[in-house]
Design an enzyme around this catalytic site. Structure first.
Site, PDB file in Angstrom:
ATOM      1  N   PRO A  10      97.158-112.995  48.048  1.00 17.88           N
ATOM      2  CA  PRO A  10      96.289-113.871  48.555  1.00 17.88           C
ATOM      3  C   PRO A  10      96.784-114.761  49.654  1.00 17.88           C
ATOM      4  O   PRO A  10      97.702-115.452  49.437  1.00 17.88           O
ATOM      5  CB  PRO A  10      95.700-114.377  47.456  1.00 17.88           C
ATOM      6  CG  PRO A  10      96.396-114.351  46.275  1.00 17.88           C
ATOM      7  CD  PRO A  10      97.450-113.108  46.500  1.00 17.88           C
ATOM      8  N   ASN A  11      95.919-115.052  50.502  1.00 22.04           N
ATOM      9  CA  ASN A  11      95.983-116.032  51.721  1.00 22.04           C
ATOM     10  C   ASN A  11      97.307-115.620  52.775  1.00 22.04           C
ATOM     11  O   ASN A  11      97.437-116.517  53.759  1.00 22.04           O
ATOM     12  CB  ASN A  11      96.214-117.376  51.038  1.00 22.04           C
ATOM     13  CG  ASN A  11      95.034-117.937  50.171  1.00 22.04           C
ATOM     14  OD1 ASN A  11      93.936-117.758  50.681  1.00 22.04           O
ATOM     15  ND2 ASN A  11      95.163-118.334  48.934  1.00 22.04           N
ATOM     16  N   ARG A  18      97.838-120.925  58.342  1.00 24.91           N
ATOM     17  CA  ARG A  18      97.878-121.673  57.361  1.00 24.91           C
ATOM     18  C   ARG A  18      99.313-122.372  56.932  1.00 24.91           C
ATOM     19  O   ARG A  18     100.019-122.113  56.930  1.00 24.91           O
ATOM     20  CB  ARG A  18      97.764-120.652  56.148  1.00 24.91           C
ATOM     21  CG  ARG A  18      97.724-121.299  54.672  1.00 24.91           C
ATOM     22  CD  ARG A  18      97.743-120.108  53.554  1.00 24.91           C
ATOM     23  NE  ARG A  18      98.021-120.855  52.248  1.00 24.91           N
ATOM     24  CZ  ARG A  18      98.682-120.168  51.350  1.00 24.91           C
ATOM     25  NH1 ARG A  18      99.217-119.205  51.686  1.00 24.91           N
ATOM     26  NH2 ARG A  18      98.976-120.950  50.027  1.00 24.91           N
ATOM     27  N   TYR A  23     104.700-122.610  55.960  1.00 23.42           N
ATOM     28  CA  TYR A  23     104.954-121.182  56.105  1.00 23.42           C
ATOM     29  C   TYR A  23     105.207-120.586  57.730  1.00 23.42           C
ATOM     30  O   TYR A  23     105.375-119.509  57.996  1.00 23.42           O
ATOM     31  CB  TYR A  23     103.422-120.397  55.790  1.00 23.42           C
ATOM     32  CG  TYR A  23     103.325-120.762  54.341  1.00 23.42           C
ATOM     33  CD1 TYR A  23     103.910-120.273  53.343  1.00 23.42           C
ATOM     34  CD2 TYR A  23     102.163-121.497  54.032  1.00 23.42           C
ATOM     35  CE1 TYR A  23     103.921-120.442  52.028  1.00 23.42           C
ATOM     36  CE2 TYR A  23     101.781-121.879  52.734  1.00 23.42           C
ATOM     37  CZ  TYR A  23     102.685-121.275  51.780  1.00 23.42           C
ATOM     38  OH  TYR A  23     102.238-121.610  50.271  1.00 23.42           O
ATOM     39  N   ASN A  77     105.057-110.091  48.238  1.00 24.97           N
ATOM     40  CA  ASN A  77     104.859-111.555  48.267  1.00 24.97           C
ATOM     41  C   ASN A  77     103.507-111.657  47.592  1.00 24.97           C
ATOM     42  O   ASN A  77     102.473-111.319  48.312  1.00 24.97           O
ATOM     43  CB  ASN A  77     104.900-112.053  49.554  1.00 24.97           C
ATOM     44  CG  ASN A  77     104.619-113.566  49.605  1.00 24.97           C
ATOM     45  OD1 ASN A  77     104.219-114.218  48.666  1.00 24.97           O
ATOM     46  ND2 ASN A  77     105.128-114.184  50.583  1.00 24.97           N
ATOM     47  N   ALA A  80     100.192-116.665  45.449  1.00 26.01           N
ATOM     48  CA  ALA A  80      99.704-117.643  44.075  1.00 26.01           C
ATOM     49  C   ALA A  80      99.803-116.658  42.880  1.00 26.01           C
ATOM     50  O   ALA A  80      99.998-117.086  41.539  1.00 26.01           O
ATOM     51  CB  ALA A  80      98.542-118.293  44.073  1.00 26.01           C
ATOM     52  N   GLU A 101     110.563-109.128  44.846  1.00 24.98           N
ATOM     53  CA  GLU A 101     109.872-110.360  45.057  1.00 24.98           C
ATOM     54  C   GLU A 101     110.222-111.155  46.366  1.00 24.98           C
ATOM     55  O   GLU A 101     111.386-111.431  46.228  1.00 24.98           O
ATOM     56  CB  GLU A 101     109.719-111.229  43.835  1.00 24.98           C
ATOM     57  CG  GLU A 101     108.961-112.485  43.812  1.00 24.98           C
ATOM     58  CD  GLU A 101     109.247-113.430  42.670  1.00 24.98           C
ATOM     59  OE1 GLU A 101     108.429-114.221  42.477  1.00 24.98           O
ATOM     60  OE2 GLU A 101     110.066-113.123  41.849  1.00 24.98           O
ATOM     61  N   HIS A 103     109.528-114.903  48.936  1.00 23.05           N
ATOM     62  CA  HIS A 103     108.624-115.826  49.052  1.00 23.05           C
ATOM     63  C   HIS A 103     109.200-116.428  50.482  1.00 23.05           C
ATOM     64  O   HIS A 103     110.403-116.535  50.857  1.00 23.05           O
ATOM     65  CB  HIS A 103     108.616-116.814  47.930  1.00 23.05           C
ATOM     66  CG  HIS A 103     108.159-116.377  46.727  1.00 23.05           C
ATOM     67  ND1 HIS A 103     106.599-116.113  46.626  1.00 23.05           N
ATOM     68  CD2 HIS A 103     108.716-115.872  45.876  1.00 23.05           C
ATOM     69  CE1 HIS A 103     106.646-115.741  45.509  1.00 23.05           C
ATOM     70  NE2 HIS A 103     107.837-115.355  44.926  1.00 23.05           N
ATOM     71  N   ARG A 110     109.278-126.312  45.590  1.00 25.20           N
ATOM     72  CA  ARG A 110     107.942-127.014  46.082  1.00 25.20           C
ATOM     73  C   ARG A 110     107.584-128.061  45.159  1.00 25.20           C
ATOM     74  O   ARG A 110     108.153-128.145  43.775  1.00 25.20           O
ATOM     75  CB  ARG A 110     107.089-125.790  45.859  1.00 25.20           C
ATOM     76  CG  ARG A 110     107.288-124.919  47.022  1.00 25.20           C
ATOM     77  CD  ARG A 110     106.868-124.980  48.435  1.00 25.20           C
ATOM     78  NE  ARG A 110     105.332-125.201  48.539  1.00 25.20           N
ATOM     79  CZ  ARG A 110     104.497-124.214  48.604  1.00 25.20           C
ATOM     80  NH1 ARG A 110     104.812-123.141  48.764  1.00 25.20           N
ATOM     81  NH2 ARG A 110     103.087-124.545  48.831  1.00 25.20           N
TER      82      ARG A 110
END
Length: 145
Positions: A10-11, A18, A23, A77, A80, A101, A103, A110
């Site tokens: 998502p996103n 964004r 990012y 990726n 969330a 995985e 990111h 974070r």
């Protein structure tokens, strides 16, 4: 020639728009252009998919994850869903294809505590985080023989 699936959650369709301070300003189209070039240099190809829907991501992992004759692995990726989805973790655990995985940000650094836990990391081949969009390239390279 085997393919590597680049799979975004998502996103990530908003990459470049964004929260550029987190990012970056590079779009996914720009990232994919670089990945295609690097993949070709290593005798492989990439395929890309993105969904904002958890079940669709599970469906894609299940569809691709057993096709080891065509695919060398998945660079994921999960956005969330990394921190919330047992369904995606179960799908990864169910398939023989390796999943890396990735990111863009360093999720461990974070501010939001929930981002410090990955439900998918234990079932992935490895995790790459914090290298901006180069995390995708590093994930892809990790899947090459």
């Amino acid at each position: 020639m085997k393919k590597i699936l680049i799979l975004n959650g998502p996103n990530l369709n908003l990459l470049g728009k964004r929260e550029p301070t987190i990012y970056g300003s590079e779009t996914m189209e720009q990232v994919l252009a670089g990945l295609e070039k690097a993949a070709a240099e290593h005798g492989t190809a990439i395929e890309y998919a993105q969904s904002n829907h958890e079940g669709e991501l599970v469906d894609i992992i299940q569809r691709v994850g057993f096709d080891t004759d065509v695919y060398a692995g998945i660079v994921l990726n999960a956005g969330a869903y990394t921190h919330t989805s047992l369904a995606i973790a179960d799908a990864i655990a169910a398939v023989p294809l390796p999943v890396v995985e990735v990111h863009i940000s360093n999720v461990a650094a974070r501010a939001e505590q929930i981002r410090h836990t990955s439900l998918i990391a234990p079932v992935c081949k490895g995790t790459i985080a914090g290298f901006g969009t180069r995390s995708y390239l590093l994930g892809m390279l990790a899947l090459l023989p």
